[in-house]
Structure formats: C-alpha cells, structure tokens
Design an enzyme around this catalytic site. Sequence first.
Site, PDB file in Angstrom:
ATOM      1  N   SER A  66       3.975   4.128   6.661  1.00  0.00           N
ATOM      2  CA  SER A  66       3.496   2.800   6.279  1.00  0.00           C
ATOM      3  C   SER A  66       1.985   2.794   6.115  1.00  0.00           C
ATOM      4  CB  SER A  66       3.972   1.669   7.177  1.00  0.00           C
ATOM      5  OG  SER A  66       3.822   0.450   6.450  1.00  0.00           O
ATOM      6  N   HIS A  71     -10.919  -3.806   8.156  1.00  0.00           N
ATOM      7  CA  HIS A  71     -11.968  -4.561   7.474  1.00  0.00           C
ATOM      8  C   HIS A  71     -13.034  -4.860   8.525  1.00  0.00           C
ATOM      9  CE1 HIS A  71     -13.267  -6.930   3.979  1.00  0.00           C
ATOM     10  NE2 HIS A  71     -13.872  -7.682   4.885  1.00  0.00           N
ATOM     11  N   CYS A  86       6.785   2.480  10.204  1.00  0.00           N
ATOM     12  CA  CYS A  86       8.229   2.245  10.060  1.00  0.00           C
ATOM     13  C   CYS A  86       9.012   3.213  10.933  1.00  0.00           C
ATOM     14  CB  CYS A  86       8.639   2.439   8.604  1.00  0.00           C
ATOM     15  SG  CYS A  86       7.868   1.281   7.482  1.00  0.00           S
TER      16      CYS A  86
END
Length: 119
Positions: A66, A71, A86
Amino acid sequence: MNDSYTPGKHLLLTLQVEDVLLLTTIDSFLEFTKQQIDLNNLHSVGIVTHAFEGGGFTAAVCLMESHICIHTWPEFGQLTLDIYLCNYLKDNSEKVIRLGECFKDYFHAVVMNETVVNR
C-alpha cells in the site's frame, strides 16, 4: 465468505517536531524510509516527492503492500504521516505499528494525534 479477513491497518499521525531541519530535509527522510521498507521486508513500487518553497515537503511512497505518505509544515513544527499496509498475503498489522514507532523516533516527535483504522 471469510469473516476473519481484514484488509489491513491504517495509521494516521500528526506529530510535533522541534528540529525543523528534519521537516525540511527530504533526502534524509527518504533514506530512512527506504531503510525501514527493507528492514520490514516491504516492496517499494514508486516514490513521488515535492519540496515546497519555504522548506516543507510532501512524499508518497507507493508499496506493493500500500503506502507511506508524509506532509510537513516546518513553519508550525508539524507533520502528518499516513501508513497503510494491506493484509493480502499476510497480516502486516504489527509492521504498521512498528513503522509508526520508528518514524516517531526518527523525528523525535510528540504525538498530537494518532488514529488507527482497522480496515
């Protein structure tokens, strides 16, 4: 239908970071992230980054399992980090938590918000 299957674990973090250099040095973050990917036997399929004017950065590390996304806001001493793995071939839930701890340590961070979503 298999009721015991869970698609994965998703960790969402908002962290306070005192060392602003860590929030502006994307190369160091990527090197650390690549080390963690290798240590956790994960598989990178691509990385997209952008360095913002003023020093912050964003990065999306796409994994076969995944993703890891970040940020940063150096002007506020904060970052958001998103780790989702996942469970297609095996349960990766413990790796998500372990990665979260490693990133908290890397940034010497104070946790402002931590949300775990079991998918």
